[in-house]
Design a protein around this motif. Structure first.
Motif, PDB file in Angstrom:
ATOM      1  N   GLN A  20      56.034  65.534   7.904  1.00 30.39           N
ATOM      2  CA  GLN A  20      55.330  66.355   6.929  1.00 30.39           C
ATOM      3  C   GLN A  20      55.630  67.816   7.225  1.00 30.39           C
ATOM      4  O   GLN A  20      55.635  68.243   8.379  1.00 30.39           O
ATOM      5  N   GLU A  21      55.847  68.551   6.168  1.00 33.21           N
ATOM      6  CA  GLU A  21      56.099  69.973   6.348  1.00 33.21           C
ATOM      7  C   GLU A  21      54.773  70.692   6.540  1.00 33.21           C
ATOM      8  O   GLU A  21      53.757  70.311   5.970  1.00 33.21           O
ATOM      9  N   ALA A  22      54.801  71.723   7.318  1.00 39.17           N
ATOM     10  CA  ALA A  22      53.586  72.504   7.570  1.00 39.17           C
ATOM     11  C   ALA A  22      53.177  73.211   6.273  1.00 39.17           C
ATOM     12  O   ALA A  22      54.014  73.761   5.559  1.00 39.17           O
ATOM     13  N   GLU A  23      51.884  73.179   5.985  1.00 35.86           N
ATOM     14  CA  GLU A  23      51.391  73.826   4.766  1.00 35.86           C
ATOM     15  C   GLU A  23      51.309  75.326   4.993  1.00 35.86           C
ATOM     16  O   GLU A  23      50.931  75.791   6.065  1.00 35.86           O
ATOM     17  N   LYS A  24      51.643  76.055   3.963  1.00 35.53           N
ATOM     18  CA  LYS A  24      51.577  77.505   4.043  1.00 35.53           C
ATOM     19  C   LYS A  24      50.195  77.964   3.601  1.00 35.53           C
ATOM     20  O   LYS A  24      49.659  77.491   2.615  1.00 35.53           O
ATOM     21  N   GLU A  25      49.647  78.908   4.336  1.00 33.41           N
ATOM     22  CA  GLU A  25      48.344  79.454   3.987  1.00 33.41           C
ATOM     23  C   GLU A  25      48.521  80.733   3.176  1.00 33.41           C
ATOM     24  O   GLU A  25      49.389  81.549   3.468  1.00 33.41           O
TER      25      GLU A  25
END
Length: 79
Positions: A23-28
């Motif tokens: 899973q790709e890291a979610e951007k905040e």
């Protein structure tokens, strides 16, 4: 030889499975509110921002308004 090819296929297959399932890291997104202070300008600063046409128009308006007021006073109140 057969064991080596099977082992290579299993390693390739498992590496493809493991890398595709990451899973790709979610951007905040961070939103900050900023207050802007209104700057109070003096009449001199406001006059400097106006062009020559606006200043001349104001002077003409005041002169015309004076003449209109004088004519109204000459006519008087009919009531």
């Amino acid at each position: 030889m057969r064991r080596l090819s099977i082992l290579a296929i299993v390693l390739i297959f498992s590496s493809v499975l493991l890398t595709s399932c990451r899973q790709e890291a979610e951007k905040e997104t961070i939103v900050k509110e900023v207050e802007v202070e209104k700057q109070v300008k003096s009449p001199e600063e406001a006059d400097e921002r106006e062009g020559i046409l606006e200043r001349t128009a104001k002077k003409v308006d005041t002169e015309v308004n004076k003449e209109i007021d004088e004519e109204i006073e000459k006519i008087g109140d009919d009531n």
